[in-house]
Scaffold this active site. Structure first.
Site, PDB file in Angstrom:
ATOM      1  CE1 TYR A  62     108.952  64.198  58.738  1.00 23.20           C
ATOM      2  CE2 TYR A  62     111.181  65.019  59.068  1.00 23.20           C
ATOM      3  CZ  TYR A  62     109.828  65.109  59.308  1.00 23.20           C
ATOM      4  OH  TYR A  62     109.342  66.097  60.132  1.00 23.20           O
TER       5      TYR A  62
ATOM      6  NE  ARG B 227     101.331  73.607  56.955  1.00 16.89           N
ATOM      7  CZ  ARG B 227     102.264  73.634  57.904  1.00 16.89           C
ATOM      8  NH1 ARG B 227     102.368  74.647  58.713  1.00 16.89           N
ATOM      9  NH2 ARG B 227     103.088  72.604  58.074  1.00 16.89           N
TER      10      ARG B 227
ATOM     11  CE  LYS C  38     105.992  65.283  60.854  1.00 17.12           C
ATOM     12  NZ  LYS C  38     106.835  66.308  61.469  1.00 17.12           N
TER      13      LYS C  38
ATOM     14  CD  GLU D 110     103.088  66.715  61.713  1.00 18.49           C
ATOM     15  OE1 GLU D 110     103.815  67.512  61.086  1.00 18.49           O
ATOM     16  OE2 GLU D 110     103.284  66.405  62.896  1.00 18.49           O
ATOM     17  CG  ASP D 111     101.754  68.739  57.785  1.00 15.67           C
ATOM     18  OD1 ASP D 111     102.426  69.464  58.534  1.00 15.67           O
ATOM     19  OD2 ASP D 111     102.269  68.036  56.899  1.00 15.67           O
TER      20      ASP D 111
ATOM     21  CG  ASP E  26     105.875  67.856  65.037  1.00 19.82           C
ATOM     22  OD1 ASP E  26     106.629  68.107  65.991  1.00 19.82           O
ATOM     23  OD2 ASP E  26     106.276  67.399  63.959  1.00 19.82           O
ATOM     24  CG  ASP E  27     102.705  71.301  61.623  1.00 17.25           C
ATOM     25  OD1 ASP E  27     103.648  70.887  60.947  1.00 17.25           O
ATOM     26  OD2 ASP E  27     101.595  70.738  61.666  1.00 17.25           O
TER      27      ASP E  27
ATOM     28  CG  ASN F 296     110.485  70.870  55.288  1.00 13.16           C
ATOM     29  OD1 ASN F 296     111.644  71.022  54.938  1.00 13.16           O
ATOM     30  ND2 ASN F 296     110.140  70.728  56.560  1.00 13.16           N
TER      31      ASN F 296
END
Length: 465
Positions: free
Chosen positions: A91, A144, A162, A233-234, A256-257, A396
Site C-alpha cells: 500500500y 488522480r 486496496k 477511488e482516485d 473513499d477519497d 501520499n
C-alpha cells in the site's frame, strides 16, 4: 493425462509445498513437488527471508505481487502476520512508485480493464470475470493517483492494493473482490512517450461520453454483480464529487477519497482533541487543499460539531480552505459550488502563514499533494498560537507529504500532535521517542466494506462513516 498441475498454477488453489501427502495423491501432484511437506509457517519463513534480501521497497513490492499471483493463501497469511512491515509495501507509499512504473514491472494481469473503446459491451466484459459472486469492486480512472496526478491505466495498482487490504484487514475472501480500471485515456505526456505504457494512448474522454461510459459501467455492475459494493477511488475532484452525488442514492457505492478520508481525519481530530485538552467543537481547522478530500473532511467535521451543539453556520466558520488561488473567500465569483459552503466572509489572505494568523486554527490539515507545503514558517506560526498544534500532513506518497514528522516536531519543540497519510519513522531525541501517527483511510474502508457486505446494505450512508 491428469490435470493436477492446474492446482499449482491457480493462485486460488495452490498451496505449494504445503500440500499434504493425501492431497498430493488425490490431486495427482505426487512427483510434481519435492517430497517434503512444509507447514504454512515454514513457507512463510522462506518468504520473509527472501523479502528481507530485496534491496529496495519496489523490489519487495514486485516480490509480494508475484507471491499473490502464485499462492494467495501464503500471500495473505504473510501479510496478516507481518502487517506493520507489509502495509507500506503493498500500500502507500510504495504502491505510488509501483503505479508510476506499472507498465515496466507488469507481469500478469489482475482485475478487469474497461476502456473507452468498450462502450456498449461493458456487461459482457464483466461476465468475462471468472468469479460470479463479486461483493466488492474498487474502480478508478487513474486521473488522480495519490499525490502523483494522472497515471492513466497505470493507476490499476491502487484498486489491486486496496482490495488486498479488504482481505488482509477485513477478512473478505479475495474471490469476492474485483479491481477495475476505467481507461478513458490520459493527459500525462510521459505516458504518451512511454513504449511500455499499458493503456490507451489518447487524450482523456470528457463530458457526455465519459458520463455515458460510467453510467453503463454502474448499470452493468447492477446486472452482472447485483450484490457488489462499488468503491470509487482516485478520481479527479470534479468527477469524484459529481459521481458520488449521482450514484450514492441509486446504488451501493461510496468514494473513499471523500468519505473514507473524512472519517479517518475526524477520528484523528477526536483523539487529538483529547490529547490537547480542547473540546472537539472548539477546534478550528485550516486546510491546505480544497478538493474533494478537504470538503469531504470539512463536511463530516461540521456534522460532528453540529451534534455537539454548534449551528451549521458556526461549524462551517471553523473550517478554512486554501486552494491554489489562496484562501477560499465568499466574494470570489468564480468559486466552485462544492467549495462555497466553506467560503469565509473575510479578505483574501496573501499566503498560508497569513491565513493561519487570521484564522488562528488549532489544526492544520494538508490534502494538497504539495510536497513541503507546510514550510518552517507555517509550522512555526502554528506552534506560536497553540501549546499542542495539530499537524496532519496527509498527502501520499511520502514524497508528496506537506511536511515530515521531523519538521513538525522540530518547529514545535516536540509539542506537535502529528499524523501523516504515509508512515514516518519514530523521532528519537534525548530522553524521549516521538511516534508519528498515521491517518490513512486504510483504517476505515475495509471495515465499512465488511459491514456493507455482511449486512447486505443497498446504500452506503454518511452515518455509516
Amino acid at each position: 493425462m491428469n490435470n493436477g498441475i492446474h492446482h499449482l498454477h491457480d493462485p486460488r488453489l495452490n498451496k505449494g509445498t504445503a500440500f499434504t501427502e493425501s492431497e498430493r495423491d488425490a490431486l495427482h501432484l505426487r512427483g510434481l513437488l519435492p517430497p517434503r511437506v512444509f507447514t504454512l509457517a515454514e513457507q512463510q519463513q522462506r518468504i520473509m527471508e527472501n523479502f528481507e534480501r530485496k534491496e529496495s521497497d519496489l523490489e519487495r513490492y514486485i516480490y509480494m505481487v508475484a507471491l499473490q499471483d502464485r499462492n494467495e493463501t501464503l500471500f495473505y497469511r504473510t501479510v496478516v502476520d507481518n502487517i506493520a512491515t507489509m502495509l507500506p509495501i503493498i500500500y502507500t507509499p510504495t504502491v505510488g512508485e509501483a503505479c508510476r512504473l506499472f507498465g515496466h514491472i507488469f507481469r500478469r494481469p489482475r482485475g478487469l480493464y474497461i476502456s473507452a473503446r468498450d462502450r456498449g459491451w461493458v456487461a459482457g466484459l464483466l461476465r468475462n470475470w471468472p468469479v460470479g459472486d463479486v461483493r466488492v469492486i474498487v474502480v478508478t480512472d487513474g486521473e488522480r493517483i495519490l499525490g502523483l496526478g494522472d497515471q492513466g491505466a497505470h493507476g490499476m495498482g491502487i484498486p489491486i492494493g486496496k482490495l488486498s487490504l479488504y482481505t488482509a484487514c477485513a477478512g473478505i475472501h479475495p474471490g469476492h473482490c474485483l479491481p477495475i480500471m476505467l481507461d478513458v485515456g490520459t493527459e500525462n505526456e510521459e505516458l504518451f512517450n512511454d513504449p511500455l505504457y499499458i493503456g490507451l494512448q489518447q487524450r482523456r474522454v470528457r463530458g457526455s461520453e465519459y458520463d455515458s461510459l460510467v453510467e453503463e459501467f454502474v448499470m452493468a455492475v447492477q446486472e452482472v454483480f447485483p450484490a457488489a459494493l462499488i468503491q470509487f477511488e482516485d478520481f479527479a475532484t470534479a468527477n469524484a464529487v459529481s459521481l458520488l452525488e449521482r450514484y450514492r442514492n441509486r446504488v451501493s457505492a461510496f468514494n473513499d477519497d471523500i468519505q473514507g478520508t473524512a472519517a479517518v481525519v475526524a477520528a484523528a481530530l477526536l483523539t487529538a482533541s483529547r490529547a490537547s485538552g480542547q473540546p472537539f467543537a472548539a477546534q478550528r481547522l485550516v486546510f491546505l487543499g480544497a478538493g474533494a478530500a478537504a470538503t469531504g473532511i470539512a463536511g463530516l467535521v461540521v456534522s460532528l460539531m453540529v451534534e455537539e451543539g454548534l449551528t451549521i453556520e458556526e461549524a462551517r466558520s471553523r473550517c478554512w480552505l486554501v486552494d491554489t488561488r489562496g484562501l477560499v473567500v465568499a466574494d470570489d465569483p468564480g468559486l466552485a459550488a462544492f467549495k462555497r459552503p466553506y467560503a469565509q466572509p473575510v479578505p483574501k489572505q496573501p499566503d498560508l502563514v497569513a491565513t493561519i494568523r487570521a484564522a488562528r486554527p488549532t489544526a492544520l490539515i494538508g490534502v494538497s499533494g504539495q510536497p513541503g507545503g507546510f514550510s518552517p514558517d507555517v509550522l512555526r506560526a502554528m506552534a506560536e498560537i497553540n501549546q499542542r498544534p495539530i499537524i496532519m500532513a496527509l498527502s501520499n506518497p511520502t514524497s508528496h507529504s506537506e511536511c515530515t514528522a521531523e519538521q513538525a516536531y522540530g518547529a514545535s519543540n516536540g509539542r506537535a500532535i502529528f499524523a501523516s497519510g504515509s508512515p514516518f519513522a519514530p523521532e528519537r531525541g534525548p530522553g524521549r521517542t516521538l511516534i508519528p501517527a498515521q491517518a490513512n483511510n486504510v483504517y476505515i474502508f475495509p471495515g465499512v466494506g465488511l459491514g456493507v457486505v455482511l449486512s447486505g446494505a443497498n446504500r452506503v450512508t454518511d452515518a455509516m462513516f
